[in-house]
Design an enzyme around this catalytic site. Structure first.
Site, PDB file in Angstrom:
ATOM      1  N   ASP A 188      50.843  37.695  48.538  1.00  0.00           N
ATOM      2  CA  ASP A 188      49.610  36.946  48.432  1.00  0.00           C
ATOM      3  C   ASP A 188      49.685  35.849  47.385  1.00  0.00           C
ATOM      4  O   ASP A 188      49.052  34.801  47.520  1.00  0.00           O
ATOM      5  CB  ASP A 188      48.452  37.896  48.107  1.00  0.00           C
ATOM      6  CG  ASP A 188      48.185  38.859  49.250  1.00  0.00           C
ATOM      7  OD1 ASP A 188      48.690  38.614  50.363  1.00  0.00           O
ATOM      8  OD2 ASP A 188      47.469  39.842  49.030  1.00  0.00           O
ATOM      9  N   ASP A 203      28.821  40.962  30.944  1.00  0.00           N
ATOM     10  CA  ASP A 203      30.177  40.716  30.458  1.00  0.00           C
ATOM     11  C   ASP A 203      30.717  39.397  30.999  1.00  0.00           C
ATOM     12  O   ASP A 203      31.610  38.794  30.412  1.00  0.00           O
ATOM     13  CB  ASP A 203      31.117  41.841  30.911  1.00  0.00           C
ATOM     14  CG  ASP A 203      31.044  43.034  29.980  1.00  0.00           C
ATOM     15  OD1 ASP A 203      30.128  43.088  29.153  1.00  0.00           O
ATOM     16  OD2 ASP A 203      31.905  43.915  30.094  1.00  0.00           O
TER      17      ASP A 203
END
Lengths: 344, 344, 344, 344
Positions: D117, D221
């Site tokens: 990938d 976050d």
């Protein structure tokens, strides 16, 4: 005396009884961890075993093999369920049986299950109060509560007879259906009790109480009250955490809650939970107990859920933590290899 | 003797000590719930109080008001932090103080916090071993651990002095950083310890152990080990359940795990958890303790996490369950009204 | 010609038709965004309005007020439902009505809803093919699809008559129940179609196909196939994402799936989805359409779900994005203030 | 004319251009599905191929084998990266190469990837505007975007040369860093752009805008803005849905949001998203692009994210849906068997 701190006494109440405890130097401390690994020791050799088997004619030869070993080699009294007794007789083997399970807990030293997780639920039904230790063998498909291989039957049973094996004391919940102020039916669950809306298109609107105090009104498809053992079953599908079998807790996991702020809750084992179908609810609700005994809860009915003081003690292959992670691995591929599978 | 079941003894080990327990009639049972509501009783009137306040010059008048009341009306000895002592003196009030917090736990009967949740974390830092009971007043914004209103200061303090108030014994975790086999630094957390990948683009690959046994390798942004008190903080953002403060458990909540089967885990309080940065990890990791004291964990380092036997006892307004649900309401609108908000 | 790239043609198929497209310089590119903000322009002033109202006798005075304004000030023809016609007549006001909704879409320029989100579902039922633009006023409680205040009725209607208002073209799904190979019943949904296990204790085992190809077997409490409009309804309770109304997509959200790796899926609007109850399923299943018209799916039955080419055009107060975030705010407190609420 | 509905014109704007559309009979309808399966047709046989390979000396023999076949059997011009050219020469094979990737998109008919990938991300970097079709072979470990087996190289390439293969047009995002009002750097991502707090203990407080309008302030976050291709990568770890590669959408997935009501959002492809670090933020933030090129975002900086009009066309083994579900199966065991694994 001046300069000394005021001495402290703590009164600890668990919902069953209260206890006073003087605090040394007024230094409040835990008395150790509340959770434990429990080991089983027999004071004399066990002599009576209940042998349970999954309903499956293909398993009869395994039953006969196991029973013969217990009778002839280990010299034990073997009790089986009536239909197994009949089948064994057809195979020329006489085994004991029982008419009612009422007195079983006074006779049986330990229970052997040949089958799968479903049999442990059956054990829980047979023993409504004290449950003897249970050793569970899988026959083919691996179960979640079934750590032992039938191939190793003889050596494993020999180990159990020696004692010194670890136990998981698996909490059960006592669930009472309240009608007109009285508890009408009572069910014991090892996994979970579920209150849901059944086929009703309307979502349930359930008033929830903890220790008699109103907590919240659940607007959801339903609510799951689960033991730690049940935490990896239905509760997990609904988003609940995996809870180690030693944690003294009751899981309260909503199914598809309307409110985004309603997350799964973990209550202490001392919690007495009550669900009420309010008189003005738009529809009835349904309760089911370990996936069975479905009961309608009508407007005004309630459900009382609390810890049963008699756990189901299951015999560990290694210990409560090792067995649990082995089960997670088997059931969910919860292991390091799955971890390392790369995302794109 | 024939027909009698084999007598059973259980050996219970909590990781600190083991205990033998004979089992009456071989009926294995819990000895009651493992979790309790604890009530505080003073054997004599408390005389020394530690008064803590959030660093905010606007709060000085409240401190003076509170201190005067404690000194003059309740006739107590009032200890404050050095900088508050200085400021109080400038206001004509002499209060006691301390140089080191070392001996504080031998003098202080209870602690009063004027401020917010952050102050309770500060209490936890001041008292590394035994912690006196803490009563927490909010000044303005409502906190999660701060159930009391400053308007009611006098009546609430009078109640505490009488005793008979309920406590939440809030577990803390002792976290040790292991380097070359030795624990080098130790931190106490009341909410959580987090191991994360910091600014590294590579995700952490953390080996996890429970009671010395390998459990799994976490591939995730990080891992949160949280107390029940911390369950409604960072752990919840990462998908952990809400855990009642009385449940003796350690939450293990992964942050953005790679594996879809890695769900938040609830361990028993007896669990000793260890995280290791393997020697061949692609990057370092970072640990932070209640959001502070960020430490780098290098390859080969480890982190040991276990229950601290000394909890932070916080004084309840009603009881541990009532206060907790009040907090959930305040912080998350977790209440019946939010429940009934209809979805389209 | 040497050194030139091979010319490319693309053939684009959306499941309805295919189209050839030469690619300039063989540079494959999107022809622009696939999603759009749509603005409504009237070529002549609209003259016929359908006025719908929630079934609630208290709202009759608002209906009369609105109808009089439309008739007398705006000089429009006002159509109402038969029972409203009767009630209006009792108030001395003659309004048009209809016997069958069959031909309504050929007469009505736009629709006014006085009520709540439920009325938009009713509009969708009245207009099974083309739907006129809909303007939705809330009367009291704020709805998700109801951005306009009834206080501003006159000015808002005046704006609509001018045109130049933004529209959300809300996708609907056509759902056909397949029995013995034939589509027997057809339903249009604006929110979602749900296949669930109803009161059965057994979980459904549903075979799923996309564009005729087998995709997966769902083992879960059920499955939700939702439009973007429905993404903030039941699908969200089950863990689905919030999908902007302009995204041409069909949500496929499992309810309490057994497999931890089965996450909510977002399919393209061109997807033709089919659910089959296999011949050996342990139990029947149930389908419901926007929460209504519950139908049993027997073994061997199927459900075919695909985009309806006729959307429900709802008139925006600002635009499709502004209105949507306003709705999220109203329904879920999804706003900056909620964001800043501190966790402990 | 009386009794006729007012004729309607729609003006459709996708953020790039607007278009007027008369509506037949005033019946508003979609013009078909917005999403399509695209098929590639060559008008003449392709002659130039770019052959890319993962950096791994063990793969050189596969490269040589593939290149010889393309040169000698298929009679194509083969372009490789400079370091591969050198290695091929050492093996006695002369291949073309390039100095700058600037003009590559004007020469290359299609791209062959031998690897995983990661190579597709590399293709996306080499071709910042138009990208030729890409066929991706895995060598060993199966990837998410890599449906072809190298064993079948010759037959698969022969098929591609014939044309008539299906494509997934994979959206990319153009991400610009804004400093003092100007876009300073631009990055193309195929998976996602992430804004996070880096090593800062403080959570980010990010102002978010859609099409210039303020949407919300993210307290979390971080935030992930992802393409459908990236939906099964980091976004999924953070709770985002799996989005089919044909859906024209941008995912907006918060990482550990503070607010329980902030769920993952799916925006339309026409959305222009902007994140701003407010001047009074407690700390900086960091942006990373497909996990790389980490950039600090200082107070006052911004990040602009919108669809790149040039997709990465990847060649399907079957079609866009079949390949996608194959990938889900390989990566997540997302298939019927996993489905049927029973929970206890």
């Amino acid at each position: 005396r001046s300069g000394k701190k005021s001495p402290i006494t703590l009164i600890r109440c668990d919902g069953y009884m209260c206890e006073r405890e003087g605090v040394a130097d007024s230094h409040i401390a835990f008395r150790g961890a509340a959770t434990e690994q429990v080991m089983l020791v027999w004071s004399s050799r066990p002599r009576t075993v209940l042998l349970l088997v999954k309903k499956d004619p293909d398993l009869m030869s395994s039953v006969i093999e196991a029973a013969r070993y217990l009778l002839e080699v280990e010299n034990m009294k073997v009790i089986v369920e009536p239909q197994v007794q009949t089948q064994a007789l057809a195979n020329g083997l006489f085994l004991d049986s029982f008419v009612s399970s009422e007195a079983l807990h006074q006779k049986v030293d330990f229970v052997i299950c040949l089958g799968g997780d479903g049999l442990i639920l059956h054990v829980s039904t047979l023993f409504r109060t004290a449950v003897p230790p249970v050793i569970s063998f899988n026959l083919g498909s691996l179960g979640f509560l079934t750590p032992f291989q039938f191939e190793d039957f003889r050596t494993e049973i020999a180990e159990v007879l020696k004692g010194n094996c670890n136990l998981s004391l698996r909490m059960r919940l006592t669930c009472g259906i309240i009608r007109q102020g009285y508890v009408e039916h009572e069910f014991q669950v090892l996994n979970e009790v579920v209150v849901d809306r059944g086929a009703s298109p309307y979502l349930s609107n359930l008033d929830c109480f903890c220790d008699g105090k109103y907590i919240t009104t659940v607007q959801a498809d339903g609510i799951i009250m689960s033991t730690p053992t049940g935490s990896t079953a239905y509760s997990m599908s609904a988003g609940g955490s995996m809870v180690h079998p030693s944690v003294p807790a009751i899981l309260f996991t909503p199914i598809c809650p309307h409110s985004l702020s309603f997350r799964p809750i973990v209550f202490p084992d001392s919690a007495q939970l009550r669900i009420e179908i309010s008189e003005d609810a738009r529809s009835h609700a349904w309760a089911s107990f370990d996936g069975k005994s479905r009961q309608q809860l009508r407007r005004g009915d309630g459900l009382l859920v609390e810890m049963n003081l008699f756990p189901v003690p299951t015999i560990n292959k290694t210990d409560h933590t090792g067995d649990w992670f082995q089960s997670l691995d088997r059931a969910f591929n919860f292991n390091s290899r799955a971890m390392q599978k790369p995302l794109p």
